[in-house]
Write an enzyme that holds these catalytic residues in place. Sequence first.
Site, PDB file in Angstrom:
ATOM      1  N   ASN A  35      38.232  34.161  35.980  1.00  0.00           N
ATOM      2  CA  ASN A  35      37.212  33.386  35.361  1.00  0.00           C
ATOM      3  C   ASN A  35      36.509  32.354  36.204  1.00  0.00           C
ATOM      4  OD1 ASN A  35      35.031  33.112  33.066  1.00  0.00           O
ATOM      5  ND2 ASN A  35      36.064  31.119  33.083  1.00  0.00           N
ATOM      6  N   HIS A  44      39.126  39.598  27.535  1.00  0.00           N
ATOM      7  CA  HIS A  44      38.315  39.344  26.079  1.00  0.00           C
ATOM      8  C   HIS A  44      38.433  40.253  25.401  1.00  0.00           C
ATOM      9  CE1 HIS A  44      35.747  35.703  27.518  1.00  0.00           C
ATOM     10  NE2 HIS A  44      36.224  36.033  28.578  1.00  0.00           N
ATOM     11  N   HIS A  93      43.375  35.415  32.810  1.00  0.00           N
ATOM     12  CA  HIS A  93      42.054  35.124  32.373  1.00  0.00           C
ATOM     13  C   HIS A  93      41.488  33.912  33.419  1.00  0.00           C
ATOM     14  CE1 HIS A  93      38.740  32.885  30.363  1.00  0.00           C
ATOM     15  NE2 HIS A  93      38.144  34.100  30.324  1.00  0.00           N
ATOM     16  N   ILE A 100      36.281  30.802  26.849  1.00  0.00           N
ATOM     17  CA  ILE A 100      34.683  30.699  27.917  1.00  0.00           C
ATOM     18  C   ILE A 100      34.651  31.963  27.981  1.00  0.00           C
ATOM     19  CG2 ILE A 100      35.676  29.882  29.812  1.00  0.00           C
ATOM     20  CD1 ILE A 100      32.214  29.272  28.338  1.00  0.00           C
ATOM     21  N   HIS A 141      37.616  40.944  34.111  1.00  0.00           N
ATOM     22  CA  HIS A 141      37.094  39.980  33.105  1.00  0.00           C
ATOM     23  C   HIS A 141      36.985  40.268  31.721  1.00  0.00           C
ATOM     24  CE1 HIS A 141      34.587  36.226  32.445  1.00  0.00           C
ATOM     25  NE2 HIS A 141      35.543  36.106  31.639  1.00  0.00           N
TER      26      HIS A 141
END
Length: 856
Positions: free
Chosen positions: A708, A518, A704, A856, A513
């Site tokens: 997530n 990110h 993602h 997010i 993740h």
Amino acid sequence: METRGPCSSLEGCMRVLQSKMTSHHIQQTNNSTKKYIIKGKLVILQSQGHSAPGKSASIRIYSSTVIDPSTGKGKLSEKAYLKHGKRKKYEGTKTTAYKIKLHVEQGFGIPGAFLISNQHKHEFFLESATLEFLENQIIHFDCRSWVYPVQKTKSDRLFFSNTSYLPNQTPSALVELRKSELTSLRGDGTGERKEWDRIYDYDYYNDLGCSDKGQKHIRPVLGGSKLHPYPRRGRTGRPPCSTGIQPYHSDPATESRAEIINLDIYVPPDERLSPKQLSEVISNSVQAAAHFLIPEAKSLFKQDSSTFKSFDEIDNLFFSKKNHAAEGKVTENLKKLIPDELFKKFIHVQFAYYSSENKLAWKDDEEFGHQMLAGTNPARIQCLQRFPPEGKNGTSKIKASDIEHNLDGLNLIEAMKQWRMFILDHHDYLMPYLGRINTKGVCAYASRTLLFLRNDATLKPVAIELSLPGSLEGEEISQVFLPASQGTEAALWQLAKAHVAANDSAYHQLVSHWLQTHAVVEPFIIATRRQLSVMHPIHHLLDPHFKDTMHINALARSVLINSGGILEKTLFTSEISIELSSELYKVWRFDEQALPADLIKRRLALKDPDSPTGVKLLFEDYPYGADGLEIWRAIKTWVTDFCSIFYKDNDSVRSDMEIQAWWKEIKNVGHGDKCNETWWYEMTNLSNLIEALTTLIWIASAFHASVNFGQYAYASYPPNRPMLCRRFIPKEGQKEFAEFLKDPDKYFFNMLPERFEATLGIALTEVLSQHSSDEVYLGQRPLGWTDNKEVQQKFEKFNEDLKEIEKKISERNGNPQFRNRLGPAKIPYTLLYPDTSNVGSTGGITGKGIPNSISI
């Protein structure tokens, strides 16, 4: 540029312009200078509590076709002030539409850019602009950017039209503007950034620790070294920490941090969450932060004991959403610690429950295997290539005789030749860290889990090996656990599965993740803003896939991955969490993030030149792989169609100076610790450009989404997916083994996280699984995002392709032959369901929908 008349290109507009100059549209002024009118409309979103700018803002228009010889730039019009604002409120956001009117000389040419000057005392968000000239010829500007008072910025704000140009095709009147805009975005790499600075630069992850707070808050700088390599983050320029020693001395290695949670950390204005989305993030996060901020909160959950005593007690944590006695004290203390505007957004987290038709499904071995194919971390499992598995410190103690009775009549060699043996490996990377991890009540192993692919395509776990470092260097102490259906062996097997789940939970959060989405995407965003003009077609292609990511990452550095942050509080890896992700970055490769390459590496797919994706799944009932390949193919088709409009051959890629500078900066700076790797694509042909862009868009959108948004369903129920274990598995002859035999369930509960850590972890999974109400999903773009009709047609084709994929996913989920689509828990796999109809969604936890970006 929209052409409501015969104009369909810049050259066409020039012909139209020349003919119109002799028509009645040309007006005579008092001094007999021939002029024509340009009308405009600007849509502005007001900041909360701020007034609209009105006549305090003005614009000047640049010609894209006529150069001012005194500046070398496009001819610049006189000022026009914003007038006749019409206000409206849409979904809680106040917007004002202003009109402008400009009289320009006959030889002005075609508008291509404009400057806006904000003399108002407040900033405002310019959503869009349109210019109309020559009898309904329309030029669009998809602005979506903050415009700050000129008193702060010391310069006006420049916007280009939605027409895309490769650098060598830029209209000559816009060439210097294009160059100067990019130069201003790069800055000079010095000074502390202010909120109005539109500057993109790189820095190391040197802001996760804070030596000012004491020894326990010191964390290594990530990035810039062989020991701790890492992707770069956006630079803020905050001063270094002091050492906490009198007199104060500067610690240049670590950037200073706020004493309390800082939600106002710098990111360039265009990367900031919208006020509405920031409000939602705060509302969804503040309860999790409340438990983290308030020391007293821990005691509120202790009552008779800090541990769970029964499954009913765990159920009550979810079903009894309001503990009124605790609520009052948490609220009272929270009000003292956070600003009023945050307190007003306080809501009570409604904890998720691992809801299913069978509430004990999490205990099922088939569900254990199913979640490796269709859970929150479906891209870690791989085909077993060597038996027994080997690590850095030796060979596994799992024996063929331990597992062959569970291979449906096959021996081990036969099962491996048929590619039916799999491994979930959390061994080698964890072993060096266990000595530091197993302190302060945390009990963790390094694990290997072997699984067998049955004829119905379900995965059956056949052995779990749990290892600890021995007293001698390089020594390992291992235990092997085998599946059992009843008695003591079954209870021990359940404990072993919990330890594997804890390993997988940490890997999922820190690597699958955080690191692989990110962290690795942020350097691409920075390089794109610094090296690709907003006029560049690839900037237009990528822009929606970068929405909000830098701001979300900045917030994560403030509350999630920092020293003492939420991940350190909830994961068994504690203070070495992000250091561990740096260790895994050492083996990260951008080319292997492409889904087909990843599947081949893990031997979940074989090369197939006849397939549209170039691969064929080892078995069809792999939900992440099957749905993912559909999405991958659709993205690559769209990227290929888009790039082929602008690049006609390989030479056009090689001669694109902005693309070459962009890729060079990504390799040498953004991912500078990987600059010498040979696996980077060479940006010398169109095929490599398409592959790189497809991979980047896949990571930011579909991958993602897959890691997530399923956390609510699976990771919010501690027995199913604990984030840490507090007890080792007892061995026969130990005092703990007698305790275990007396009450296996109680031992299991005592092994789970304490109530406080569990509650904080549950709240985190809910926050991370939320879709925002203004989310923009894959296949969606704002109206007028491009003036290119061919691009619009190809994008509509992409959207239709995604709709067809939705039908296929629904059909698969309804097909009883695909047992892994639901698993024993009967939770359908929809994490890669695009949900193209989700326009105007109210957000929330939907379990489906692929946002364009990591928002997010």
